[in-house]
Design a protein around this motif. Structure first.
Motif, PDB file in Angstrom:
ATOM      1  N   HIS A  10       0.797  -1.221   0.000  1.00  0.00           N
ATOM      2  CA  HIS A  10       0.000   0.000   0.000  1.00  0.00           C
ATOM      3  C   HIS A  10       0.831   1.273   0.000  1.00  0.00           C
ATOM      4  N   PHE A  11       2.154   1.139   0.108  1.00  0.00           N
ATOM      5  CA  PHE A  11       3.028   2.304   0.046  1.00  0.00           C
ATOM      6  C   PHE A  11       3.942   2.134  -1.157  1.00  0.00           C
ATOM      7  N   SER A  12       4.510   3.251  -1.631  1.00  0.00           N
ATOM      8  CA  SER A  12       5.438   3.093  -2.742  1.00  0.00           C
ATOM      9  C   SER A  12       6.667   2.338  -2.233  1.00  0.00           C
ATOM     10  N   PHE A  13       7.252   1.512  -3.082  1.00  0.00           N
ATOM     11  CA  PHE A  13       8.424   0.724  -2.692  1.00  0.00           C
ATOM     12  C   PHE A  13       9.479   1.642  -2.069  1.00  0.00           C
ATOM     13  N   ALA A  14       9.732   2.768  -2.731  1.00  0.00           N
ATOM     14  CA  ALA A  14      10.700   3.723  -2.201  1.00  0.00           C
ATOM     15  C   ALA A  14      10.071   5.109  -2.181  1.00  0.00           C
ATOM     16  N   ARG A  15      10.609   5.975  -1.334  1.00  0.00           N
ATOM     17  CA  ARG A  15      10.128   7.343  -1.293  1.00  0.00           C
ATOM     18  C   ARG A  15      11.326   8.263  -1.081  1.00  0.00           C
ATOM     19  N   GLU A  16      11.263   9.416  -1.741  1.00  0.00           N
ATOM     20  CA  GLU A  16      12.373  10.349  -1.549  1.00  0.00           C
ATOM     21  C   GLU A  16      12.339  10.872  -0.126  1.00  0.00           C
ATOM     22  N   LEU A  17      13.517  10.929   0.468  1.00  0.00           N
ATOM     23  CA  LEU A  17      13.648  11.339   1.866  1.00  0.00           C
ATOM     24  C   LEU A  17      12.942  12.663   2.109  1.00  0.00           C
ATOM     25  N   LYS A  18      13.117  13.608   1.170  1.00  0.00           N
ATOM     26  CA  LYS A  18      12.523  14.945   1.360  1.00  0.00           C
ATOM     27  C   LYS A  18      10.992  14.908   1.351  1.00  0.00           C
ATOM     28  N   ASN A  19      10.414  13.823   0.813  1.00  0.00           N
ATOM     29  CA  ASN A  19       8.946  13.746   0.752  1.00  0.00           C
ATOM     30  C   ASN A  19       8.337  12.923   1.882  1.00  0.00           C
ATOM     31  N   ILE A  20       9.177  12.382   2.750  1.00  0.00           N
ATOM     32  CA  ILE A  20       8.630  11.565   3.837  1.00  0.00           C
ATOM     33  C   ILE A  20       8.240  12.480   4.999  1.00  0.00           C
ATOM     34  N   GLU A  21       6.929  12.541   5.249  1.00  0.00           N
ATOM     35  CA  GLU A  21       6.469  13.390   6.340  1.00  0.00           C
ATOM     36  C   GLU A  21       6.675  12.663   7.659  1.00  0.00           C
ATOM     37  N   GLN A  22       6.740  13.454   8.715  1.00  0.00           N
ATOM     38  CA  GLN A  22       6.965  12.913  10.051  1.00  0.00           C
ATOM     39  C   GLN A  22       5.994  11.772  10.356  1.00  0.00           C
ATOM     40  N   SER A  23       4.718  11.995  10.012  1.00  0.00           N
ATOM     41  CA  SER A  23       3.679  11.012  10.357  1.00  0.00           C
ATOM     42  C   SER A  23       3.888   9.678   9.636  1.00  0.00           C
ATOM     43  N   GLN A  24       4.643   9.724   8.530  1.00  0.00           N
ATOM     44  CA  GLN A  24       4.842   8.501   7.740  1.00  0.00           C
ATOM     45  C   GLN A  24       6.193   7.853   7.999  1.00  0.00           C
ATOM     46  N   SER A  25       7.002   8.507   8.821  1.00  0.00           N
ATOM     47  CA  SER A  25       8.401   8.085   8.908  1.00  0.00           C
ATOM     48  C   SER A  25       8.534   6.630   9.354  1.00  0.00           C
ATOM     49  N   LYS A  26       7.554   6.141  10.114  1.00  0.00           N
ATOM     50  CA  LYS A  26       7.650   4.753  10.577  1.00  0.00           C
ATOM     51  C   LYS A  26       7.346   3.753   9.460  1.00  0.00           C
TER      52      LYS A  26
END
Ligand SMILES: [Zn+2]
Length: 280
Positions: free
Chosen positions: A42-58
């Protein structure tokens, strides 16, 4: 093996595939839809660090990788049911899955029975040597000639094929596919003329086959691809016996080299884990 561990073991290989073979693949891996279709997650395999919000960091593992100039993290949100899809994905990218299904209890038992170096050897050696050999051959074949295949080339390639799969002619999401595969038998190259758009299914089914073998008498599709290669001045290396001979030699040499370094690293690994044990 648990899916999370399986994924972690192959991240570097997947990203090196993005860096060295299929430059557009990282963009697909950043796409949640592609990840959903490819892995059922349900999440993208990878995400750019700059686009990872605090709430999603886990939702993303903390290790950061540099891929095609992007700093990315890999999602931790995996379910066991994604395992066959993940293995299929690896195979479609020419990556050998590092380990087959094994009983975790047996795993623990083996750990107690065997010295660490031989345990590590028997488990990884074969696959890792094969990977080193294939990667080397791919790198050599991808570096012949000077031109590189860029975003504009990919755009014009898709346009040439009217945004359809070069093999089955369906209009769908397209992946880069090497009409002549990049390996020591077929001698395909990663460059304009040998890269054609393919749907995911054809890409997976074709794997190491030459496009003519794969299309089995579908003369329309075959001649369209041949015409395309001609138009881009792509001259296949396939009957070049000399190059083949050199690559087969290199393939053997890489095996010996990889074997030597794996032994050295395993010895180091055995020493440090013996030291650990000494402490305990
Ligand atoms: Zn297709």
């Amino acid at each position: 093996m648990k899916i999370g561990r399986l994924v972690k073991q192959h991240i570097k290989q997947i990203f090196s595939h993005c860096d060295n073979v299929d430059h557009d693949e990282i963009n697909s891996l950043l796409d949640p839809k592609y990840s959903k279709n490819t892995f059922g997650i349900h999440f993208s395999f990878a995400r750019e660090l700059k686009n990872i919000e605090q709430s999603q960091s886990k939702r993303y593992w903390t290790e950061t990788y540099l891929v095609r100039g992007k700093q990315v993290r890999v999602t931790s949100q995996w379910f066991e049911k994604s395992k066959p899809l993940f293995i299929e994905y690896l195979q479609s990218k020419g990556i050998t899955p590092a380990e087959h299904e094994r009983n975790e209890d047996e795993d623990t038992k083996k750990k107690q029975d065997q010295p660490p170096s031989s345990r590590a050897n028997s488990r990884y050696r074969g696959n890792h040597i094969g990977n080193a050999q294939n990667l080397f051959i791919r790198n050599v074949l991808s570096s012949i000639g000077v031109e590189t295949f860029n975003k504009e080339n990919w755009k014009s390639t898709k346009e040439y094929f009217s945004h359809r799969c070069a093999y089955c002619d369906t209009k769908t999401k397209l992946q880069m596919e090497h009409a002549i595969p990049i390996n020591k038998e077929k001698l395909g190259e990663h460059r304009l003329g040998n890269i054609v758009p393919s749907c995911e299914l054809c890409n997976r089914k074709k794997s190491g086959k030459d496009f003519r073998e794969f299309l089995e008498g579908n003369t329309t599709a075959i001649s369209k691809i041949e015409k395309y290669m001609d138009s881009r001045n792509y001259v296949p290396l396939d009957d070049n016996a000399q190059i083949k001979k050199i690559l087969i030699m290199a393939h053997k040499e890489v095996a010996a080299l990889a074997d030597r370094y794996i032994t050295i690293i395993n010895l180091l690994f055995a020493e440090s884990s013996n030291a650990e044990r000494g402490k305990a």
